[in-house]
Design a protein around this motif. Sequence first.
Motif: not given
Length: 177
Positions: A54-59, A64-68, A110-112
Amino acid sequence: MKNKMYHLSLYFDEKTNQKLSFLSKQIEKELHQNYLEKHHIPFHLTVATYKEIKEKKFIEQANELFTKGKKQELYFVSIGCFQKSTLYLLPVYNEFLNQLILKVHHTFDENVSISQKNRYLPYHFVPHVSISRKLNEQQTNQAFKILNHYFEPFHGKVIKIVLAKTNPYQEIKIWDL
């Protein structure tokens, strides 16, 4: 119709891309084949693949994960081969890659899909950057000789994390490190 998949991948700085391109071009000169260039696929190191998201949720989660995230260095030390048709360069599996794989797996498990789980599970991951793909066995042997002649270990810099769709290759979201 080819299966579409999503890939979460690392992209490199210009200097690293030039080294990878030089090696790829040496193979192309001899074999007159460059699958990656023909399909407009940039050099990358895939850390996860997904059949559906689900592109929106994934992004949102990835933001949150990649911003820093910070730019990272990888040390490419070896040439490898998958299924007699793909030649790649192998970086040292370092703490950055290990932590990234653990975070990505934990966040997006959950996406794998079942078929993809073994290849990208933590501690089963083989980091690699494809240099040449879709070769027959004879071409693979020739390409390996070419790479073996030109390849010397080098440091490369990871500067982006990218979510892309395949077939055709399309970048969906880019996170600068």
